[in-house]
Scaffold this motif. Sequence first.
Motif, short mmCIF file in Angstrom:
data_model
loop_
_atom_site.label_atom_id
_atom_site.label_comp_id
_atom_site.label_asym_id
_atom_site.label_seq_id
_atom_site.Cartn_x
_atom_site.Cartn_y
_atom_site.Cartn_z
N LYS A 264 -4.60 -0.17 -2.95
CA LYS A 264 -3.26 -0.14 -2.67
C LYS A 264 -2.22 0.52 -3.48
O LYS A 264 -1.24 0.78 -3.49
CB LYS A 264 -2.90 -1.40 -2.23
CG LYS A 264 -3.38 -1.92 -0.87
CD LYS A 264 -2.85 -3.34 -0.45
CE LYS A 264 -3.37 -3.98 0.67
NZ LYS A 264 -4.72 -4.33 0.65
N GLU B 69 -0.93 3.36 -5.91
CA GLU B 69 -0.60 4.64 -5.77
C GLU B 69 0.26 5.14 -7.31
O GLU B 69 1.24 4.40 -7.24
CB GLU B 69 -0.10 5.20 -4.66
CG GLU B 69 -1.01 5.13 -3.41
CD GLU B 69 -0.37 5.61 -2.15
OE1 GLU B 69 0.52 6.11 -1.97
OE2 GLU B 69 -1.05 5.05 -0.88
N ILE C 146 2.95 0.01 -4.59
CA ILE C 146 2.04 -0.91 -4.19
C ILE C 146 2.48 -0.43 -2.74
O ILE C 146 3.53 -0.92 -1.85
CB ILE C 146 2.21 -2.34 -4.14
CG1 ILE C 146 2.06 -2.70 -5.60
CG2 ILE C 146 1.17 -3.21 -3.18
CD1 ILE C 146 2.18 -4.44 -5.78
N GLU C 147 1.24 0.38 -1.84
CA GLU C 147 1.52 0.90 -0.44
C GLU C 147 0.75 -0.12 0.49
O GLU C 147 0.07 -1.02 -0.11
CB GLU C 147 0.79 2.18 -0.57
CG GLU C 147 0.82 2.81 0.93
CD GLU C 147 2.41 3.07 1.34
OE1 GLU C 147 2.92 2.17 2.18
OE2 GLU C 147 2.94 3.83 0.83
N GLY C 148 1.37 -0.13 1.56
CA GLY C 148 0.83 -1.06 2.74
C GLY C 148 1.28 -2.73 2.18
O GLY C 148 0.31 -3.48 2.45
N ALA C 149 2.40 -2.72 1.69
CA ALA C 149 2.57 -4.27 1.02
C ALA C 149 2.86 -5.16 2.12
O ALA C 149 2.91 -6.41 1.89
CB ALA C 149 3.91 -4.18 0.16
N GLN D 85 0.92 -6.16 4.08
CA GLN D 85 -0.43 -6.82 4.53
C GLN D 85 -0.66 -7.85 3.05
O GLN D 85 -1.58 -8.52 3.23
CB GLN D 85 -1.61 -5.82 4.30
CG GLN D 85 -1.63 -4.73 5.49
CD GLN D 85 -2.56 -3.72 5.33
OE1 GLN D 85 -3.53 -4.00 4.75
NE2 GLN D 85 -2.39 -2.40 6.01
N GLU E 22 -4.28 -11.12 -4.07
CA GLU E 22 -4.44 -9.73 -3.23
C GLU E 22 -5.22 -9.05 -4.35
O GLU E 22 -4.83 -8.39 -5.48
CB GLU E 22 -3.00 -9.26 -2.92
CG GLU E 22 -3.13 -7.85 -2.34
CD GLU E 22 -3.91 -8.14 -0.87
OE1 GLU E 22 -4.44 -7.00 -0.26
OE2 GLU E 22 -3.51 -9.19 -0.13
N LEU F 169 -5.87 -5.24 -5.44
CA LEU F 169 -5.25 -4.15 -5.32
C LEU F 169 -6.20 -2.98 -5.76
O LEU F 169 -6.52 -2.14 -5.08
CB LEU F 169 -4.23 -3.97 -6.52
CG LEU F 169 -3.01 -4.68 -6.02
CD1 LEU F 169 -1.69 -4.43 -6.93
CD2 LEU F 169 -2.46 -4.32 -4.68
N SER G 25 6.71 -1.04 1.11
CA SER G 25 6.19 -0.48 -0.16
C SER G 25 6.88 -0.97 -1.33
O SER G 25 8.14 -1.33 -1.07
CB SER G 25 5.96 1.07 -0.01
OG SER G 25 7.28 1.52 0.24
#
Length: 208
Positions: free
Chosen positions: A55, A57, A73-76, A78, A84, A86, A177
């Motif tokens: 997650k 990038e 943090i992409e798709g945050a 979730q 979590e 990463l 994000s």
Amino acid sequence: MKKQVASFRDFLTTGALGPVSPDMRLIEVAQALGSPDGWNINEGDPIPVYWFFGKLEVSFDSIAPYSMNWFQIEGASQLEGEFEPLTRQLKVSLDGFSGATRPSEFLAAGLWDSAQASVYYAALSDDILLNICAAGIQIHFQVDTSFIGDRDATKYLSKSTVLQLVRDIDPRTKVDSIYSCPRKATEELPGVFNWHLVTGRDYLALVR
């Protein structure tokens, strides 16, 4: 490579996520996290300068020494639970936050001086965009706009008071994000959209 646990609260406060900070160069990120899971490379770039670690990038400048532009943090949306994962080496203690944490809850959590935090909002077709910018951190939110029905989001914003807008939007957000940028970078959002601005302190006063 040693596995590490980072504090999500510390990340939001300082911009550093465990061993990763926005002032690092490409080689330093490689030393801290190892090889990425994947990358993008633009035509003409001598090396890949957009890296993926689960997650996480990371964007680097295309000119040596390949300093970091930002990481995110992409798709945050979730993010949930106590921890979590990463990347293969890095997991995050969420410290009570999640992808469902509202803008008002971030602003009231004592992470930043709310008078120095900025909340930007704008409309784009059927979407409403909302972002918090504070201390090098940008939190981008998704807004569920089903409450406006068939109305155009731009018209809804133009006809709504700030009080109505904030109270309508705040409970209908999810985190999209989260970006961390070098402190030297501007915290203002680019002028692609017609952004409106309210301070974090004023936002909290309106939502209460």
